[in-house]
Scaffold this motif. Sequence first.
Motif, PDB file in Angstrom:
ATOM      1  N   THR A  65      22.985  49.260  56.140  1.00 44.91           N
ATOM      2  CA  THR A  65      23.902  50.583  55.929  1.00 44.91           C
ATOM      3  C   THR A  65      25.069  50.204  55.219  1.00 44.91           C
ATOM      4  N   THR A  66      25.340  49.078  54.645  1.00 45.98           N
ATOM      5  CA  THR A  66      26.373  48.535  53.846  1.00 45.98           C
ATOM      6  C   THR A  66      26.428  49.032  52.575  1.00 45.98           C
ATOM      7  N   ASP A  67      27.459  49.771  52.009  1.00 48.83           N
ATOM      8  CA  ASP A  67      27.275  49.958  50.537  1.00 48.83           C
ATOM      9  C   ASP A  67      28.350  49.087  49.821  1.00 48.83           C
ATOM     10  N   TYR A  68      27.742  48.821  48.461  1.00 53.01           N
ATOM     11  CA  TYR A  68      28.544  47.743  47.658  1.00 53.01           C
ATOM     12  C   TYR A  68      29.096  48.283  46.301  1.00 53.01           C
ATOM     13  N   GLU A  69      30.120  47.472  45.979  1.00 55.16           N
ATOM     14  CA  GLU A  69      30.477  47.880  44.679  1.00 55.16           C
ATOM     15  C   GLU A  69      30.390  46.600  43.737  1.00 55.16           C
ATOM     16  N   GLN A  70      30.188  46.530  42.496  1.00 58.19           N
ATOM     17  CA  GLN A  70      30.202  45.601  41.564  1.00 58.19           C
ATOM     18  C   GLN A  70      31.416  44.943  41.560  1.00 58.19           C
ATOM     19  N   ARG A  71      31.630  43.416  41.485  1.00 57.54           N
ATOM     20  CA  ARG A  71      32.701  42.849  41.351  1.00 57.54           C
ATOM     21  C   ARG A  71      32.917  42.699  39.750  1.00 57.54           C
ATOM     22  N   THR A  72      34.573  42.789  39.451  1.00 64.11           N
ATOM     23  CA  THR A  72      34.947  43.011  38.238  1.00 64.11           C
ATOM     24  C   THR A  72      35.944  42.005  38.134  1.00 64.11           C
ATOM     25  N   GLU A 102      37.571  43.211  30.184  1.00 62.98           N
ATOM     26  CA  GLU A 102      37.110  43.355  31.471  1.00 62.98           C
ATOM     27  C   GLU A 102      35.564  43.142  31.546  1.00 62.98           C
ATOM     28  N   VAL A 103      35.090  42.524  32.559  1.00 64.26           N
ATOM     29  CA  VAL A 103      33.911  42.166  32.736  1.00 64.26           C
ATOM     30  C   VAL A 103      33.419  42.382  34.125  1.00 64.26           C
ATOM     31  N   ARG A 104      32.024  42.505  34.328  1.00 65.24           N
ATOM     32  CA  ARG A 104      31.333  42.682  35.771  1.00 65.24           C
ATOM     33  C   ARG A 104      30.265  41.772  36.130  1.00 65.24           C
ATOM     34  N   ALA A 105      30.155  41.675  37.349  1.00 64.82           N
ATOM     35  CA  ALA A 105      28.941  41.253  37.765  1.00 64.82           C
ATOM     36  C   ALA A 105      27.664  41.990  37.323  1.00 64.82           C
ATOM     37  N   LEU A 106      26.414  41.118  37.051  1.00 63.17           N
ATOM     38  CA  LEU A 106      25.305  41.940  36.822  1.00 63.17           C
ATOM     39  C   LEU A 106      24.664  42.102  38.006  1.00 63.17           C
ATOM     40  N   LEU A 158      33.447  31.869  27.065  1.00 59.68           N
ATOM     41  CA  LEU A 158      34.265  32.072  28.236  1.00 59.68           C
ATOM     42  C   LEU A 158      33.709  33.452  29.087  1.00 59.68           C
ATOM     43  N   LEU A 159      33.568  34.467  28.359  1.00 58.24           N
ATOM     44  CA  LEU A 159      33.127  35.852  28.933  1.00 58.24           C
ATOM     45  C   LEU A 159      31.963  35.462  29.794  1.00 58.24           C
ATOM     46  N   PHE A 160      30.769  34.877  29.262  1.00 52.90           N
ATOM     47  CA  PHE A 160      29.553  34.665  29.649  1.00 52.90           C
ATOM     48  C   PHE A 160      29.629  33.906  30.872  1.00 52.90           C
ATOM     49  N   LYS A 161      30.425  32.632  30.877  1.00 51.39           N
ATOM     50  CA  LYS A 161      30.708  31.937  32.221  1.00 51.39           C
ATOM     51  C   LYS A 161      31.436  32.892  33.273  1.00 51.39           C
ATOM     52  N   ARG A 162      32.382  33.813  33.092  1.00 48.54           N
ATOM     53  CA  ARG A 162      32.858  34.439  33.808  1.00 48.54           C
ATOM     54  C   ARG A 162      32.062  35.282  34.455  1.00 48.54           C
ATOM     55  N   ILE A 163      31.390  36.244  33.401  1.00 41.39           N
ATOM     56  CA  ILE A 163      30.116  37.175  34.056  1.00 41.39           C
ATOM     57  C   ILE A 163      29.185  36.429  35.036  1.00 41.39           C
ATOM     58  N   LEU A 164      28.860  35.321  34.825  1.00 46.35           N
ATOM     59  CA  LEU A 164      27.756  34.385  35.691  1.00 46.35           C
ATOM     60  C   LEU A 164      28.476  34.291  36.973  1.00 46.35           C
ATOM     61  N   THR A 165      29.720  33.868  36.968  1.00 50.12           N
ATOM     62  CA  THR A 165      30.682  33.506  38.104  1.00 50.12           C
ATOM     63  C   THR A 165      30.683  34.722  39.146  1.00 50.12           C
ATOM     64  N   LEU A 166      31.052  35.937  38.558  1.00 51.97           N
ATOM     65  CA  LEU A 166      30.973  37.192  39.249  1.00 51.97           C
ATOM     66  C   LEU A 166      29.756  37.245  39.837  1.00 51.97           C
ATOM     67  N   SER A 167      28.709  37.281  39.158  1.00 55.25           N
ATOM     68  CA  SER A 167      27.116  37.725  39.497  1.00 55.25           C
ATOM     69  C   SER A 167      26.866  36.564  40.574  1.00 55.25           C
ATOM     70  N   ASN A 168      27.324  35.421  40.497  1.00 51.33           N
ATOM     71  CA  ASN A 168      26.949  34.418  41.642  1.00 51.33           C
ATOM     72  C   ASN A 168      27.597  34.573  42.946  1.00 51.33           C
ATOM     73  N   SER A 170      38.071  43.119  50.063  1.00 50.63           N
ATOM     74  CA  SER A 170      38.915  42.765  48.620  1.00 50.63           C
ATOM     75  C   SER A 170      37.943  42.180  47.550  1.00 50.63           C
ATOM     76  N   ASN A 171      38.134  42.638  46.243  1.00 52.96           N
ATOM     77  CA  ASN A 171      37.704  42.081  45.016  1.00 52.96           C
ATOM     78  C   ASN A 171      38.373  40.868  44.894  1.00 52.96           C
ATOM     79  N   ALA A 172      38.021  39.854  45.624  1.00 52.05           N
ATOM     80  CA  ALA A 172      38.707  38.229  45.533  1.00 52.05           C
ATOM     81  C   ALA A 172      38.360  37.709  43.975  1.00 52.05           C
TER      82      ALA A 172
END
Length: 166
Positions: free
Chosen positions: A8-15, A41-45, A135-145, A154-156
């Motif tokens: 029942t939990t809703d999620y938002e994308q990490r940015t 600004e990047v976001r998790a995939l 740099l951005l590629f690695k940050r996007i993957l970190t967020l996705s992981n 919180s969006n840590a």
Amino acid sequence: MGLQEFRTTDYEQRTATVPTPLKKYPSLAPFFKDKEPQEFEVRALTGEEIYTAEHRVQINKDLPGAIEAIMKRFTAQRIDAVLDSMGLGDSVPDQKVYEQAVIQFGIVKIGGVEVQLTQEDAVKFLDHCTAAGRLLFKRILTLSNMGNIPLGESNASGTTQGSETP
């Protein structure tokens, strides 16, 4: 969190906001005007986007033969030129194809302005702004992981200090 709460939990994308100062990344000058913040600004995939990025590697391997069959009357040079303009083809390493897809899907703002990159934009970005692209590629993957954020938490991932990727 039990299984029922998970269901029942809703999620938002990490940015995250990634500073890209022109002093360190001069190839990004066309993106930023004097007063704009020099940041992306990047976001998790999403899971689907990750699978699409991975699948694009296989498409890259299969596409030259398919295009060649369709365009038999064109020269090999023309076929190669079409594939190269799309960042695809035998001469493009699999890792680059994957990084292009991740960059295309994961960049959401440049200098505070919302954007939607095309595949061609991502190809050009990695060809001409390679250090910033990696740099951005690695940050996007970190967020996705890290996964998405259950609503109410919180969006840590926050803002990247300097240009380091945690």
